[in-house]
Enzyme design. Structure first.
Site, mmCIF file in Angstrom:
data_model
loop_
_atom_site.group_PDB
_atom_site.id
_atom_site.type_symbol
_atom_site.label_atom_id
_atom_site.label_comp_id
_atom_site.label_asym_id
_atom_site.label_seq_id
_atom_site.Cartn_x
_atom_site.Cartn_y
_atom_site.Cartn_z
ATOM 1 C CG ASN A 19 35.125 -91.774 -119.002
ATOM 2 O OD1 ASN A 19 35.654 -92.909 -119.865
ATOM 3 N ND2 ASN A 19 34.636 -92.309 -117.832
ATOM 4 C CE LYS A 174 34.530 -87.256 -116.632
ATOM 5 N NZ LYS A 174 34.950 -88.335 -116.079
ATOM 6 C CG ASP A 197 38.301 -88.007 -113.817
ATOM 7 O OD1 ASP A 197 38.860 -88.996 -114.117
ATOM 8 O OD2 ASP A 197 37.036 -87.794 -114.041
ATOM 9 C CD GLU A 249 36.183 -92.074 -110.229
ATOM 10 O OE1 GLU A 249 36.251 -90.787 -110.612
ATOM 11 O OE2 GLU A 249 34.687 -92.249 -111.821
ATOM 12 C CG HIS A 304 32.147 -90.957 -108.338
ATOM 13 N ND1 HIS A 304 31.664 -92.263 -108.605
ATOM 14 C CD2 HIS A 304 33.093 -91.293 -109.567
ATOM 15 C CE1 HIS A 304 31.015 -92.618 -109.560
ATOM 16 N NE2 HIS A 304 31.867 -91.870 -110.206
ATOM 17 C CD GLU A 323 31.495 -86.483 -109.703
ATOM 18 O OE1 GLU A 323 31.520 -87.584 -109.452
ATOM 19 O OE2 GLU A 323 32.059 -86.230 -111.321
#
Lengths: 369, 369
Positions: A19, A174, A197, A249, A304, A323
């Site tokens: 990420n 992401k 994200d 998160e 999360h 999620e």
């Protein structure tokens, strides 16, 4: 009933992806089992992204749990009380420093919840709803697919299309927190609700232009534009965009959640909260956080990761959405074997506890096979 | 030069004592050694109070350190660069969640500092002063004695008197955060500067009366009246007393320190900061925190615990005072063998590195004898 053993196995779950903050090549996760003298075993499996907690469990938390007077771990009906298990594990721990510890304690509490629900012969969501008095609990929950880790950009559209084909409505990808993100999103827009994200990577210097560029997409939410503990930057970013922000998160305690509420400038009618019970001392602490956010709707809470356990929390506490990693061939992806996502929803099967036994590739990890 | 081994040993340091928050019966601490191919070894020993970090070191941080390209751990002169060691250990760690991890990484950085100073044939404080350009560094530092954990109250006056006889001027004792604290303090007042440590236990309902009761003592400082992450309560307490407040020992990162600065209402002309480099990713992160508190005097920084390593930080960065457990028969108490405290000061002996080799009972732990 008494606990006769507590076991942990650290599973390697490395994957060639990134990420905006970290790579996952060497990632690991903890699989926990609490064994009783009555033939019933409670299980828990880690949230992904912060490594296994086996050593802490073996050094501090399992020994305290197994040394606690057995009755001190039961409620007044003689059924195992998961919050009491977490309290026993936390004996003689200093306040503050909520890092790995809350994840280790969260795993113990989660396995104790699996145990409790099995003893009650209830699916966990029902056991949670009874324990905490949730009025609108039910087996059907909304879920979203977490996609678009940085692998190969050409595969991203495919990955998102496959998630939508599999029944997910809302998909999260992401992004890098750079002005090139627009291009990444354009290629996907129009297929259904999309969230992005940023993993804390948006640079303040380009923030105004970046949020302006995002405005054309009507995003479901923008996740973690600011680093997790920078409440002031979160507050400033909330002033720059009408899009819902989502964060939390990487805050692992009631005390940290309270600081986000006090200082983060989040908007009660709009923003989303992603505290993860499995990484944050368990459900008891999570429910304290829910109560702290008085006046916020339960549907604004999107825990999360957490996988099957988190799905039960969403159902049993009436939260917004769970999620999911859509790839069911992964132990921490998909749902119970044979359960399909439909119109963005999943119906939790009527099994005692979390139902780990009904997802073969995950249960193999939990049972150390 | 390259690292050929990294070792940790978890030492049991249990003691039959309490503070207002926890008991220390099962306390442990990590002793770390970084071994090079040139016959020189760097050591580090834990701050006391949050348990050893052996498992995290072995699972995550040592493997990354030993797998890093050897040159990436050296500065441009080819000398080991401790902040580079900490960065290597932190590869692929998510932001936030500053709990056990910063203590494990801090130990690695501390052992690398011992190594660096030995290679330079300098006492660590001089090596630190050179690295960070401290102008008023020197071998003599102020120290204070940390006493009065809850054991047997009748022994408290004795313990404090012995510390003063041993040369300590300022003495700190633990209190409970109740109105009975007054009695505990009255018995000790008049002997010299006295500080009290509440370990976050003061109840808001009695705070006004409690601070009023403390006013008669002209305390050197009042430590952690509020829980570490409750910045709002810290701010309110700062409004209730003219006495200096001290806090920060349970905040383990730059991000957390910044939140204390932003929201804690601490008074620049008066209050004291107790961040602990050994528990908080090491000296590089600590120096970032010093720079963050622009306009605050260096003498307002009193690092928590840290023992011999912290003493060098106080000397090499020009800080206010080091904390000491006065009982030299403890591995983490007293100072280098033969070194005396005089008028509240200690002169660090002219030995390469931290000088662990010159405190026999501690070196025995570090060398796994």
């Amino acid at each position: 009933m008494r606990l006769i053993d507590a076991r942990e196995r650290t599973a390697a779950i490395g994957a060639p992806m990134r990420n905006a903050a970290i790579a996952f090549d060497a990632m690991s996760a903890s699989a926990v089992a609490l064994v009783t003298d009555q033939g019933v075993t409670g299980y828990a499996f880690d949230s992904i992204g912060r490594y296994g907690k086996g050593a802490l469990l073996r050094e501090r938390f399992f020994p305290r749990l197994l040394a606690a007077p057995p009755d001190s771990l039961l409620d007044r009906h003689g059924v195992i009380d998961p919050p009491a298990c977490a309290r026993a594990a936390m004996a003689n721990e200093k306040p503050g420093g909520h890092g790995e510890r809350p994840g280790a304690v969260g795993l113990i509490e989660a396995a104790a919840w699996d145990l409790r629900a099995k003893i009650e012969r209830l699916p966990l969501w029902r056991s949670l709803a009874d324990y905490y008095g949730t009025r609108d609990a039910g087996a059907s929950i909304r879920v979203y697919a977490s996609c678009g880790h940085f692998r190969d950009d050409r595969l991203l559209a495919d990955e998102v299309a496959r998630a939508r084909d599999a029944g997910y409505a809302c998909v999260k990808i992401k992004v890098a927190g750079t002005l090139e993100d627009r291009e990444r999103i354009v290629a996907l827009a129009g297929g259904g609700p999309l969230a992005i994200d940023v993993n804390g990577a948006l640079a303040p210097q380009i923030a105004q232009r970046w949020f302006a560029a995002m405005a054309e997409f009507r995003l479901a939410w923008i996740e973690e534009p600011a680093p997790p503990l920078d409440y002031e930057l979160t507050r400033r970013y909330a002033e720059l965009t009408p899009a819902p922000l989502a964060t939390g998160e990487n805050l692992f305690s009631y005390d940290d959640a309270r600081n986000l509420l006090r200082y983060g400038g989040l908007r009660r009618e709009r923003d989303l909260l992603q505290f993860d019970p499995l990484l944050s001392y368990g459900v008891a602490e999570y429910v304290r956080i829910l109560e702290l956010f008085a006046g916020w709707a339960r549907r604004q809470f999107l825990p999360h990761a957490g996988h099957l356990f988190a799905a039960h929390c969403v159902a049993g506490l009436g939260l917004g959405m769970a999620e999911a990693a859509p790839e069911a061939t992964l132990p921490y992806g998909g749902y119970w074997d044979g359960v399909r996502v439909q119109d963005g929803c999943v119906k939790i099967p009527d099994l005692p506890g979390v139902g780990y036994e009904a997802k073969a590739n995950l249960f193999a990890l939990l049972e150390h096979r």
